[in-house]
Design a protein around this motif. Structure first.
Motif, short mmCIF file in Angstrom:
data_model
loop_
_atom_site.label_atom_id
_atom_site.label_comp_id
_atom_site.label_asym_id
_atom_site.label_seq_id
_atom_site.Cartn_x
_atom_site.Cartn_y
_atom_site.Cartn_z
N LYS A 140 0.87 -13.28 15.43
CA LYS A 140 -0.58 -13.01 15.43
C LYS A 140 -1.39 -14.28 15.68
N LEU A 141 -0.81 -15.43 15.35
CA LEU A 141 -1.51 -16.69 15.65
C LEU A 141 -1.69 -16.88 17.14
N PRO A 164 9.30 -15.22 4.87
CA PRO A 164 8.96 -13.84 5.31
C PRO A 164 7.55 -13.72 5.88
N ILE A 165 6.60 -14.51 5.39
CA ILE A 165 5.24 -14.45 5.93
C ILE A 165 5.23 -14.90 7.39
N VAL A 166 5.91 -15.99 7.68
CA VAL A 166 5.96 -16.49 9.05
C VAL A 166 6.71 -15.52 9.96
N PRO A 207 -3.83 -17.91 0.06
CA PRO A 207 -4.67 -18.52 1.11
C PRO A 207 -4.58 -20.04 1.14
N LEU A 208 -4.41 -20.68 -0.01
CA LEU A 208 -4.30 -22.14 -0.03
C LEU A 208 -3.03 -22.61 0.67
N LEU A 248 -2.36 -17.18 7.89
CA LEU A 248 -1.28 -16.21 7.73
C LEU A 248 -1.31 -15.57 6.34
N GLY A 249 -1.78 -16.31 5.34
CA GLY A 249 -1.89 -15.74 4.01
C GLY A 249 -2.90 -14.62 3.96
N VAL A 250 -4.05 -14.82 4.59
CA VAL A 250 -5.08 -13.78 4.64
C VAL A 250 -4.59 -12.58 5.44
N VAL A 251 -3.94 -12.85 6.57
CA VAL A 251 -3.40 -11.76 7.40
C VAL A 251 -2.36 -10.96 6.62
#
Length: 682
Positions: free
Chosen positions: A425-426, A417-419, A350-351, A356-359
């Motif tokens: 979704k953003l 990979p997260i992006v 999350p930091l 996107l980290g939470v998602v």
């Protein structure tokens, strides 16, 4: 009406695409501009002491700190990649600086250049991430505008992407490897599909000419079984020698590269085994190159031994193996800090990636729930791009969470990979349609605030921007940001001081100070005098004492000890010295009060030379000091003067204070009076 609505949707989509593309270009330019400003924020000591400090000090023969990871007994850091990325470009810049110094009277080799030039190289390297993202999106027909926008606007890319961390190089290598593996996957799947289709048409063909044509088309298909083998293997070797943690990042990617096409008629376990064998053989050239270069640098191997072929296993060093052996010892890793196993998952992700980290975590929990319920229809296909990216996130996350020492920068390669998976979704929201069965005012309000897709309300995108801007400002321009201006000031002090004068610097509650930014010639090597051609060794005239986060009584005791040492060493020899103290301005009052309490103030004078703004040390955060004098003048009321004075004091604590500590020597008249008093007593 339907046609009009369709045209409006196309126009809105086109407008949003242009908006995203121009916003991404803005952040792209901003990434380069932030290198030259420059960012004075200091994220972590490894930013300098694992790369720039050693390479710059070695190349320009400057005074520098050589950390324990680069000792010749058991070196843990490979020097080869840092040599290629930093030492070789330094040679070109040094050659160019000769002409600017001679013809333009401009000195390029100074502290600003030592900071900015390596960051410019890392910034150029960071564009590999952008290219890889664009490449994968084009291959799989994904919307690349919003993904590039999320990648470019991330504070991880703006700050970490231009810093000289080995994790930044690891991020670029992982992104490049993902792009190559994804390209091989889609190429293999496409060719296998065409081949099976042609073979089916061959079997169904009724005429010989038709079969010949199908056979020729099948044979004309390009080879795909061993695509990019040498490149993939070499990237893995470079990544492991850069940071051995690349093993856990690269393992799922290499596995998908080996696995592609399995389950079809044309790809069997024999192909899997041949790919693995060829991958290992292709890794040998890069492996030998890195081992030989590191062995030469750490003096395990010499040219004479190589020419005489007097070699043994002791002539070679493998820095990744030393790194792994060191980190397998729990006692040694505990010296750097012990963190809970959940820190990466619940705090560091999350930091680094906020929304996107939470998602990402929530989406993985949703997939895990489906798997446990045996709802395999809702899971991504085993050899799909979604499965590849999900594995690239959670396989390394699992193994890195088992290590005692966990820092956020260890998770930088997860950005790509997260992006790629969750950036849309953003813009489009977590849920495209209203998910609740019945229309309810409270549910509708929650949906409009968090999950809606309307252009007028994109809470996720706004939250993403705000979090990244705040973190970029804090870590880029405020966190430990007084250290680099301090080194620039000391560079001026060292250049203007008398030749026989000695400088002593004490630091407290700040990060380690990179000595290369002070631009001092090294005292450990022989220098060449340009006019006489003689060799000489420079005498040591700068000393630094870094005490981390000592308590104030302990710090004052160290100051008194160092001052007494300097008095005994230099005053008796009629030499001059200067003693400086650098600490956060928030601790200035505590330091002065402790000097007064311990009685050291009677023998020591403190002179505030400068305060470098802004600066925040998390070890000594600024705080509001409600002093009695302000309370008295305000008569216990919140007057304007009282509030403004308190705010002024609070703002002044956002700095790094530099004090000069001088002994309180008695004047000539005071000495005569002391002598007369002593005679009277006699």
């Amino acid at each position: 009406m339907k046609l009009k609505r369709y045209i409006n949707q196309l126009w809105l989509r086109h407008r949003n695409t242009d908006e995203n593309w121009y916003t991404y270009l803005f952040f792209l330019v901003l990434r380069v501009v932030l290198v030259f400003i420059p960012q004075k924020g200091y994220v972590h000591p490894d930013e300098f002491f694992q790369s720039v400090e050693v390479m710059t000090g070695d190349h320009f023969q400057l005074e520098h700190v050589r950390t324990w990871e680069f000792n010749n007994t058991m070196p843990l850091r490979s020097i080869t990649l840092q040599f290629v990325l930093l030492r070789v470009p330094w040679s070109f810049l040094e050659f160019f600086a000769l002409y600017t110094r001679r013809y333009l009277d401009i000195e390029l080799l100074q502290s600003y250049t030592y900071l900015v030039f390596p960051r410019l190289i890392m910034c150029a390297l960071s564009f590999i991430n952008d290219w890889s993202m664009y490449r994968i999106c084009r291959l799989f027909s994904l919307n690349y505008e919003i993904r590039l926008l999320a990648l470019g606007s991330s504070w991880v890319m703006l700050i970490f992407g231009t810093r000289t961390f080995s994790n930044t190089i690891e991020l670029a290598l992982c992104s490049l490897l993902l792009a190559l593996v994804a390209e091989c996957m889609i190429k293999t799947n496409t060719i296998i599909y065409k081949k099976e289709m042609l073979e089916e048409r061959y079997d169904k063909a009724k005429s010989i000419s038709e079969r010949v044509r199908m056979w020729r088309l099948c044979k004309s298909l390009p080879a795909h079984n061993y695509s990019h083998t040498l490149l993939v293997a070499s990237i893995c070797v470079v990544g492991v020698f850069n940071r051995p943690t690349f093993i856990v990042y690269g393992a799922p990617m290499v596995f998908y590269w080996l696995l592609r096409g399995m389950g079809t008629k044309t790809i069997t376990f024999r192909d899997f085994n041949f790919r693995m064998l060829l991958f290992c053989l292709s890794a040998l050239p890069a492996l030998v190159f890195f081992i030989i270069c590191d062995s030469f640098y750490y003096k395990y191997l010499t040219v004479g031994e190589l020419q005489m072929l007097q070699l043994s296993i002791n002539n070679f060093v493998s820095t990744p193996w030393n790194f792994i052996k060191y980190n397998l010892d729990a006692k040694k890793t505990a010296e750097h800090g012990i963190h809970p196993k959940y820190l990466h998952l619940l705090v560091n992700i999350p930091l680094l990636y906020n929304v996107l980290g939470v998602v990402t975590v929530v989406s993985f929990a949703y997939l895990l729930t489906r798997f446990l319920r045996a709802e395999y229809q809702g899971l991504p296909r085993a050899q799909s791009i979604i499965s590849l990216m999900t594995s690239a996130i959670f396989v390394p996350l699992f193994f890195l969470s088992l290590i005692n020492h966990q820092e956020p920068r260890f998770l930088l390669p997860l950005l790509f990979p997260i992006v790629l998976l969750h950036a849309p979704k953003l813009y489009h929201g977590l849920c495209p349609n209203y998910p609740f069965k019945e229309e309810h005012p409270l549910m509708r309000k929650i949906y409009n605030m968090l999950l809606c897709t309307q252009a007028s309300a994109r809470p996720l995108l706004k939250t993403w921007y705000m979090c990244n801007i705040a973190l970029a400002i804090f870590f880029g321009f405020i966190h430990q940001a007084g250290i680099f201006p301090l080194t620039q000031h000391l560079e001026t002090v060292m250049q203007s001081k008398a030749p026989a004068e000695h400088i002593h610097l004490i630091t407290s509650h700040i990060y380690n100070v990179p000595l290369t930014f002070m631009n001092m010639p090294s005292t450990q090597v022989l220098h060449l005098h340009r006019e006489t051609g003689r060799r000489f060794r420079r005498h040591k005239d700068f000393y630094i004492y870094e005490y981390g986060s000592l308590s104030m009584p302990q710090l004052v005791a160290k100051i008194k000890l160092i001052q007494s040492y300097c008095e005994n060493k230099y005053v008796s020899k009629q030499q001059k010295y200067r003693l400086y103290l650098a600490l956060p301005a928030s601790l200035s009052d505590n330091m002065l009060a402790e000097l007064q309490t311990s009685g050291a103030s009677s023998n020591m004078r403190t002179q505030l030379k400068r305060i470098f703004y802004p600066h925040i040390s998390t070890e000594a955060l600024p705080r509001l000091n409600f002093r009695n004098d302000f309370k008295t003048t305000a008569h216990s009321k919140l007057s304007y003067s009282y509030v403004s004075a308190q705010l002024s004091l609070f703002v002044n604590e956002f700095g790094l204070a530099l004090y000069e500590l001088q002994p309180a020597r008695k004047s000539q008249t005071e000495k005569l009076q002391t002598v007369k008093l002593s005679k009277r007593k006699i």
